[in-house]
Design an enzyme around this catalytic site. Structure first.
Site, PDB file in Angstrom:
ATOM      1  N   ARG A   1      38.434  -8.376  10.755  1.00 14.17           N
ATOM      2  CA  ARG A   1      38.361  -9.113  12.018  1.00 14.17           C
ATOM      3  C   ARG A   1      39.513  -8.701  12.936  1.00 14.17           C
ATOM      4  NH1 ARG A   1      37.638 -15.401  11.381  1.00 14.17           N
ATOM      5  NH2 ARG A   1      37.118 -15.180  13.587  1.00 14.17           N
TER       6      ARG A   1
ATOM      7  N   CYS B   1      45.240 -17.408  13.890  1.00 21.43           N
ATOM      8  CA  CYS B   1      44.098 -17.042  13.039  1.00 21.43           C
ATOM      9  C   CYS B   1      42.853 -17.111  13.909  1.00 21.43           C
ATOM     10  CB  CYS B   1      44.029 -17.970  11.827  1.00 21.43           C
ATOM     11  SG  CYS B   1      43.883 -19.730  12.254  1.00 21.43           S
TER      12      CYS B   1
END
Length: 283
Positions: free
Chosen positions: A180, A238
């Site tokens: 990611r 995050c």
């Protein structure tokens, strides 16, 4: 003050003169599931068996505000958060232990919020529910009202501009999975990639095969190798401020203070004017 507690230590603490309030914060990220598979239900998991005396806390409703421009898990309203904690029996003079199903993300979110708003003694059960070898209970206790009044700290929290600046002046860790960060996949948010200057530091690499945190020295060596050397300001983000709290917890175990960008990538990527970096390098 230690940030984590083992199951054996918790057994001793519960038998002590000032036993901790225990909070069950089981939760799973709401990603797509197999056809016919129901979404995870934390309350149902709690009802089927939990640590004796534990009170259930709902991450989405009590540890976060409504999703929006601030990300998928923005900060909750402080007064509403305080009321939820008091309902759970949280008081300023009584320790708190938080656990989840084992991943540690949700428990760390509760830990971070309580610490950031002034509670002096909060720990996460290392390894979560799987580490508990004692009996489980299906009783739903109704604790006496606590007296905790949250007072947010003046530091420890980053907004988007602060995170961007810290990525250049200090070190900003991206706690998501490496793919990611690199922008190879993005299953949830509108754009793949990372905040320019951020360093990839997947939070799952803070744990051993048993799901418990690595020893403090090993964690310290890991973070220092990634740039968190003495005198350097450290921040974490995050996807939506949940697994990032787990990285802040790991840094605390290593003795390294760090701020959290709660909006995280879900907030950053929602604004097309913000720059996005892809690939393995911070850029």
């Amino acid at each position: 003050m230690n940030a984590i507690i083992s199951a054996s230590e918790l057994v001793s603490a519960l038998a002590g003169e000032n036993p901790p309030v225990v909070l069950d914060v089981r939760w799973q990220l709401g990603v797509a599931k197999a056809a016919g598979e129901p979404p995870f239900d934390g309350l149902a998991a709690y009802a089927s068996g939990h640590l004796p005396g534990a009170v259930y806390v709902d991450l989405d409703r009590e540890l976060a505000g409504a999703p929006g421009t601030g990300g998928r898990h923005p900060l909750p309203d402080v007064e509403e958060f305080g009321a939820a904690m008091r309902r759970a029996g949280v008081s300023a003079a009584r320790p708190v232990v938080v656990y989840d199903g084992g991943q540690g993300w949700a428990a760390a979110r509760a830990w971070w919020l309580l610490r950031w708003t002034g509670h002096p003694d909060v720990r996460v059960l290392d390894g979560g529910l799987p580490s508990w070898t004692g009996d489980l209970s299906t009783d739903a206790p109704v604790p006496a009202e606590g007296d905790f009044r949250p007072v947010p700290a003046s530091d420890g929290l980053l907004d988007a501009d602060g995170a961007a600046a810290l990525a250049r002046s200090g070190v900003l860790f991206d706690a998501r999975a490496g793919e990611r960060y690199r922008g190879e996949v993005e299953p949830i948010d509108p754009v793949g990639g990372h905040i320019p200057g951020a360093v990839s530091a997947p939070t799952n690499e803070n744990l051993g095969p048993d799901g418990r945190f690595l020893p403090a020295e090993e964690l310290g060596d890991r973070f220092k190798a990634l740039g968190a050397v003495d005198g350097t300001a450290v921040g974490v983000y995050c996807g939506s401020g949940v697994s990032g709290a787990h990285e802040v917890l790991a840094l605390a175990v290593a003795g390294i203070p760090a701020a959290l960008y709660v909006g995280s990538w879900s907030e950053w990527s929602s604004d097309p004017s913000r720059p996005v970096a892809v690939g393995p390098d911070p850029q």
